[in-house]
Design an enzyme around this catalytic site. Sequence first.
Site: not given
Length: 404
Positions: A329, A357-358
Amino acid sequence: MAKMGTSSREAAAIVVMLGFVLSLAVVCNGGKTSSFVRKEKSGVMPLDSDVFKVPPGYNAPQQVHITQGDQLGKAVIVSWVTVEEPGSNTVLYWSAYSKKQKSEGKVTTYKFYNYTSGYIHHTTIRNLKFNTKYYYVVGIGHTERQFWFITPPEVGPDVPYTFGLIGDLGQSFDSNKTLTHYELNPQKGQAVLFVGDLCYADTHPNHDNVWWDTWGRFTERSVAYQPWIWTVGNHEIDFAPELGETKPFKPYTHRYHVPYKASGSTAPFWYSIKRASAYIIVLSSYSAYGKYTPQYFWLEQELRKVNRSETPWLIVLMHAPWYNSYNFHYLEGETMRVMYEPWFVKYKVDVVFAGHVHAYERSERMSNVAYNIVNGICIPVKDQSAPVYITIGDGGNTEVLATK
Ligand SMILES: [Fe+2]
């Protein structure tokens, strides 16, 4: 270390260089905030999981959830779903100091492709006392269900309060770990700031909205007892023209109500609340935010309203982070940053929480507002008036972690 035969001057230069590299490493090391590292990926919990269990009894209320119902914290929106029939919209509530009272709400349903929702109830309880434990009952007859919540203290500059922070939760085995981790935290969060991406139903065939229902049942154990403050993420858009579904946010807006009108907003995707000593502004990364748009006009007015002697903490929630050093992202939040960052610096926002955003990531106080098309000044600089940006998108959903 200098090699044998190297002149002493060269050796000194190497030592100085090493020292410089070491001190850079020390300066750049933001420290470690937790020893917990999530596994790379865990699967969606199966539909027959205990956390998705339907409460027993005919037409029993399920997916009970609450959120703040006004700007000050004297109202609570109670929402729940009944499946067999509409049933009652009434919430019965009381405290140790007041007799039982009733609040009447509304019921709604929606269709999404070949899915038809249950009866979704929303009732706002108003004129509550601050800092008071209330019990409440939804449902009628033998399928009544009782819960409780504690209202926040009256808004003021020295009022302590503990927020939980969750983003991108989903409903994988890791999502369940996240929720349990939050529940067991000895700091005891009193309300959750949720930064978007709730259930990930849109990752299932035809956006199978059954997964909105399972998520509602999964999270009930927390959100029926304390408010979660909602932000929209991309997984709430549910824009699917291939299924004939062209109204963005349809499932989300039917299921999760927020008190947007109380802050003069014209849409449920951007709004603000005050809670204890914090002023919390919720923005939508997925609604128009350019100049002259409703969100732009609202935020311009909203930031002027913040009185720091009343609420010294100014917190902003959004889904797509403005600052993100991961390749996942990358730069997706950039256009909104360009629009609004000068305001965040001008009004000295304390902290911005985002998900999407993980991963976890935290910035220093820095800004990037000097750029115009000819000056080339486009590198973030340290700025004590700028917010700290914190990404908390590692809630445990089944998509992969951002690691690069
Ligand atoms: Fe997202």
